[in-house]
Design a protein around this motif. Structure first.
Motif, PDB file in Angstrom:
ATOM      1  N   GLN A 105       0.836  -1.208   0.000  1.00 23.72           N
ATOM      2  CA  GLN A 105       0.000   0.000   0.000  1.00 23.72           C
ATOM      3  C   GLN A 105       0.872   1.260   0.000  1.00 23.72           C
ATOM      4  OE1 GLN A 105      -3.554  -0.896   2.800  1.00 23.72           O
ATOM      5  NE2 GLN A 105      -1.748  -1.823   3.709  1.00 23.72           N
ATOM      6  N   THR A 106       0.227   2.438  -0.046  1.00 31.15           N
ATOM      7  CA  THR A 106       1.025   3.667  -0.057  1.00 31.15           C
ATOM      8  C   THR A 106       1.705   3.837   1.308  1.00 31.15           C
ATOM      9  OG1 THR A 106      -0.736   5.049   0.810  1.00 31.15           O
ATOM     10  CG2 THR A 106      -0.624   4.813  -1.591  1.00 31.15           C
ATOM     11  N   LYS A 107       2.758   4.626   1.299  1.00 30.33           N
ATOM     12  CA  LYS A 107       3.554   4.812   2.518  1.00 30.33           C
ATOM     13  C   LYS A 107       2.690   5.369   3.670  1.00 30.33           C
ATOM     14  CE  LYS A 107       6.417   8.846   2.817  1.00 30.33           C
ATOM     15  NZ  LYS A 107       6.346   9.926   1.970  1.00 30.33           N
ATOM     16  N   ASP A 108       1.716   6.249   3.340  1.00 33.87           N
ATOM     17  CA  ASP A 108       0.874   6.828   4.397  1.00 33.87           C
ATOM     18  C   ASP A 108      -0.120   5.822   4.955  1.00 33.87           C
ATOM     19  OD1 ASP A 108       2.200   9.183   4.155  1.00 33.87           O
ATOM     20  OD2 ASP A 108       0.743  10.099   2.799  1.00 33.87           O
ATOM     21  N   VAL A 109      -0.654   4.984   4.090  1.00 34.21           N
ATOM     22  CA  VAL A 109      -1.597   3.958   4.573  1.00 34.21           C
ATOM     23  C   VAL A 109      -0.852   2.960   5.471  1.00 34.21           C
ATOM     24  CG1 VAL A 109      -3.098   2.046   3.863  1.00 34.21           C
ATOM     25  CG2 VAL A 109      -3.167   4.200   2.608  1.00 34.21           C
ATOM     26  N   ILE A 110       0.329   2.573   5.042  1.00 37.72           N
ATOM     27  CA  ILE A 110       1.131   1.638   5.857  1.00 37.72           C
ATOM     28  C   ILE A 110       1.427   2.275   7.210  1.00 37.72           C
ATOM     29  CG2 ILE A 110       3.331   0.391   6.012  1.00 37.72           C
ATOM     30  CD1 ILE A 110       3.409   0.424   2.925  1.00 37.72           C
ATOM     31  N   SER A 111       1.809   3.532   7.166  1.00 37.24           N
ATOM     32  CA  SER A 111       2.176   4.233   8.396  1.00 37.24           C
ATOM     33  C   SER A 111       0.976   4.338   9.352  1.00 37.24           C
ATOM     34  CB  SER A 111       2.722   5.618   8.026  1.00 37.24           C
ATOM     35  OG  SER A 111       2.845   6.405   9.152  1.00 37.24           O
ATOM     36  N   ASP A 112      -0.220   4.662   8.816  1.00 37.44           N
ATOM     37  CA  ASP A 112      -1.420   4.728   9.664  1.00 37.44           C
ATOM     38  C   ASP A 112      -1.691   3.381  10.326  1.00 37.44           C
ATOM     39  OD1 ASP A 112      -1.808   7.338   9.016  1.00 37.44           O
ATOM     40  OD2 ASP A 112      -3.425   6.976   7.563  1.00 37.44           O
ATOM     41  N   ASN A 113      -1.517   2.341   9.551  1.00 36.16           N
ATOM     42  CA  ASN A 113      -1.753   0.988  10.056  1.00 36.16           C
ATOM     43  C   ASN A 113      -0.784   0.669  11.204  1.00 36.16           C
ATOM     44  OD1 ASN A 113      -2.630  -1.612  10.208  1.00 36.16           O
ATOM     45  ND2 ASN A 113      -1.919  -2.244   8.179  1.00 36.16           N
ATOM     46  N   ILE A 114       0.479   1.012  10.996  1.00 38.49           N
ATOM     47  CA  ILE A 114       1.492   0.768  12.035  1.00 38.49           C
ATOM     48  C   ILE A 114       1.188   1.606  13.279  1.00 38.49           C
ATOM     49  CG2 ILE A 114       3.941   1.178  12.594  1.00 38.49           C
ATOM     50  CD1 ILE A 114       4.610   0.189   9.764  1.00 38.49           C
ATOM     51  N   ASN A 115       0.852   2.883  13.070  1.00 39.96           N
ATOM     52  CA  ASN A 115       0.539   3.750  14.220  1.00 39.96           C
ATOM     53  C   ASN A 115      -0.627   3.192  15.027  1.00 39.96           C
ATOM     54  OD1 ASN A 115       2.492   5.395  13.238  1.00 39.96           O
ATOM     55  ND2 ASN A 115       1.126   7.017  12.513  1.00 39.96           N
ATOM     56  N   TYR A 116      -1.599   2.639  14.311  1.00 43.97           N
ATOM     57  CA  TYR A 116      -2.764   2.070  14.990  1.00 43.97           C
ATOM     58  C   TYR A 116      -2.330   0.922  15.917  1.00 43.97           C
ATOM     59  CZ  TYR A 116      -6.788  -0.956  15.637  1.00 43.97           C
ATOM     60  OH  TYR A 116      -7.737  -1.767  16.202  1.00 43.97           O
ATOM     61  N   HIS A 117      -1.539   0.006  15.393  1.00 49.59           N
ATOM     62  CA  HIS A 117      -1.132  -1.156  16.208  1.00 49.59           C
ATOM     63  C   HIS A 117      -0.256  -0.742  17.385  1.00 49.59           C
ATOM     64  CE1 HIS A 117      -2.927  -4.310  13.848  1.00 49.59           C
ATOM     65  NE2 HIS A 117      -2.454  -3.764  12.748  1.00 49.59           N
ATOM     66  N   VAL A 118       0.662   0.185  17.138  1.00 49.46           N
ATOM     67  CA  VAL A 118       1.563   0.602  18.219  1.00 49.46           C
ATOM     68  C   VAL A 118       0.775   1.395  19.273  1.00 49.46           C
ATOM     69  CG1 VAL A 118       3.622   1.964  18.769  1.00 49.46           C
ATOM     70  CG2 VAL A 118       3.590   0.516  16.736  1.00 49.46           C
ATOM     71  N   SER A 119      -0.179   2.216  18.829  1.00 50.36           N
ATOM     72  CA  SER A 119      -0.990   2.989  19.778  1.00 50.36           C
ATOM     73  C   SER A 119      -1.774   2.046  20.676  1.00 50.36           C
ATOM     74  CB  SER A 119      -1.992   3.890  19.047  1.00 50.36           C
ATOM     75  OG  SER A 119      -1.296   4.811  18.254  1.00 50.36           O
ATOM     76  N   GLU A 120      -2.280   0.978  20.080  1.00 44.33           N
ATOM     77  CA  GLU A 120      -3.034   0.001  20.878  1.00 44.33           C
ATOM     78  C   GLU A 120      -2.155  -0.575  21.978  1.00 44.33           C
ATOM     79  OE1 GLU A 120      -6.725  -2.496  19.207  1.00 44.33           O
ATOM     80  OE2 GLU A 120      -4.722  -3.284  18.817  1.00 44.33           O
ATOM     81  N   LEU A 121      -0.924  -0.879  21.603  1.00 41.13           N
ATOM     82  CA  LEU A 121       0.003  -1.457  22.571  1.00 41.13           C
ATOM     83  C   LEU A 121       0.338  -0.461  23.680  1.00 41.13           C
ATOM     84  CD1 LEU A 121       1.692  -4.154  22.703  1.00 41.13           C
ATOM     85  CD2 LEU A 121       3.561  -2.855  21.740  1.00 41.13           C
ATOM     86  N   LEU A 122       0.456   0.802  23.298  1.00 40.98           N
ATOM     87  CA  LEU A 122       0.855   1.830  24.266  1.00 40.98           C
ATOM     88  C   LEU A 122      -0.340   2.492  24.938  1.00 40.98           C
ATOM     89  CD1 LEU A 122       3.635   3.660  22.257  1.00 40.98           C
ATOM     90  CD2 LEU A 122       3.949   2.465  24.415  1.00 40.98           C
ATOM     91  N   ASN A 123      -1.533   2.092  24.510  1.00 43.44           N
ATOM     92  CA  ASN A 123      -2.746   2.738  25.035  1.00 43.44           C
ATOM     93  C   ASN A 123      -2.816   4.214  24.746  1.00 43.44           C
ATOM     94  OD1 ASN A 123      -4.750   1.266  26.208  1.00 43.44           O
ATOM     95  ND2 ASN A 123      -3.403   0.712  27.953  1.00 43.44           N
ATOM     96  N   ILE A 124      -2.393   4.583  23.523  1.00 41.54           N
ATOM     97  CA  ILE A 124      -2.452   5.995  23.147  1.00 41.54           C
ATOM     98  C   ILE A 124      -3.808   6.233  22.508  1.00 41.54           C
ATOM     99  CG2 ILE A 124      -1.539   7.791  21.617  1.00 41.54           C
ATOM    100  CD1 ILE A 124       1.124   6.407  21.630  1.00 41.54           C
ATOM    101  N   ASN A 125      -4.522   7.245  22.963  1.00 37.52           N
ATOM    102  CA  ASN A 125      -5.788   7.615  22.311  1.00 37.52           C
ATOM    103  C   ASN A 125      -5.597   8.955  21.626  1.00 37.52           C
ATOM    104  OD1 ASN A 125      -7.183   5.410  23.499  1.00 37.52           O
ATOM    105  ND2 ASN A 125      -7.028   6.547  25.428  1.00 37.52           N
ATOM    106  N   ASP A 126      -6.150   9.091  20.416  1.00 38.64           N
ATOM    107  CA  ASP A 126      -6.022  10.377  19.718  1.00 38.64           C
ATOM    108  C   ASP A 126      -6.974  11.411  20.261  1.00 38.64           C
ATOM    109  OD1 ASP A 126      -3.919  10.180  17.937  1.00 38.64           O
ATOM    110  OD2 ASP A 126      -5.098   8.844  16.675  1.00 38.64           O
TER     111      ASP A 126
END
Ligand code: TYD
Length: 222
Positions: A201-222
């Motif tokens: 996928q595009t670099k931004d879509v990949i990045s959003d996907n990664i941020n989502y998984h890492v945020s879940e692990l860190l309990n980061i809420n936007d």
């Protein structure tokens, strides 16, 4: 007593994330994007890579990633990768995670299991033993496996800046398909630790996907 430069997994309090996958899958781009995202959220983050990461490791790296494709046999390679990894844990990864930092590492033990083990044909148990004996059996909290058709990945590596670091790229498509199969094997074996990311996928879509998984692990809420 534990000496200063020896890592003890029980003292861990930061977070350790590795990035894995074949050649040209975009690991370094995604590491930079994740680092920016996490720094914005006020985390202390370091990014590093294997082989390398320490001054000594970076020096030895050039002998591993350049030159003749048959320069080393799989056992010699495995021992060197483990030696460099031990130094990396002692000098950089261990102190950072003990200090509560987030470590983003471009390749780690899964690369050894895949390149030297599943593809290089060293018995996987022997490699796991090396990791346990000399690398403190330290595994990442999360591994992001960037999954990409090797034909696309190899094409991308042709446009790289550092044309000398091409020893593994020279090994051909069959070899790189086996590498991808190896990472898929590990992904199926460790589905909790390893997350597979579609790297076509595009670099931004990949990045959003990664941020989502890492945020879940860190309990980061936007
Ligand atoms: P790297 O430069 O990260 O490769 P790329 O940027 O192409 O993804 O790593 C260099 C090469 O070292 C890579 O082809 C895989 C290999 N490698 C191993 O064979 N075993 C290992 O344990 C590690 C860390 C890397």
């Amino acid at each position: 007593m534990i000496s200063n430069n020896n890592f003890n997994a029980s003292m861990k309090k930061g977070l350790f994330i590795s990035f894995e996958g074949g050649e040209g899958v975009g690991k370094s781009t995604q590491i930079n994007l994740l680092k920016q995202f996490l720094v914005k959220k006020k985390n202390k983050v370091i990014s590093t890579r294997e082989p390398g990461g320490t001054k000594e490791g970076e020096y030895i790296r050039k002998f591993l990633v350049s030159g003749d494709k048959n320069a080393w046999d799989a056992y010699s390679e495995a021992l060197i990768f483990n030696a460099l990894r031990r130094e990396h844990i002692n000098k950089l990864i261990g102190p950072a995670i003990r200090n509560g930092e987030i470590v983003l590492c471009d390749r780690y033990v899964d690369s050894t299991i895949v390149y030297q083990g599943l593809v290089g044909q060293i018995n996987r148990k022997k490699l796991l033993n090396l990791h346990e004996t000399y690398c403190y059996n330290l595994y990442p909290d999360l591994t992001l496996f960037l999954d990409l058709n090797p034909m696309v990945g190899l094409e991308r590596t042709k446009n790289r800046n550092n044309k000398n670091e091409n020893r593994f790229e020279k090994l051909g498509l069959d070899y790189h398909q086996k590498i991808l199969d190896g990472f898929n094997f590990l992904y199926n074996k460790f589905p909790k630790r390893i997350i597979k990311i579609d790297a076509s996928q595009t670099k931004d879509v990949i990045s959003d996907n990664i941020n989502y998984h890492v945020s879940e692990l860190l309990n980061i809420n936007d």
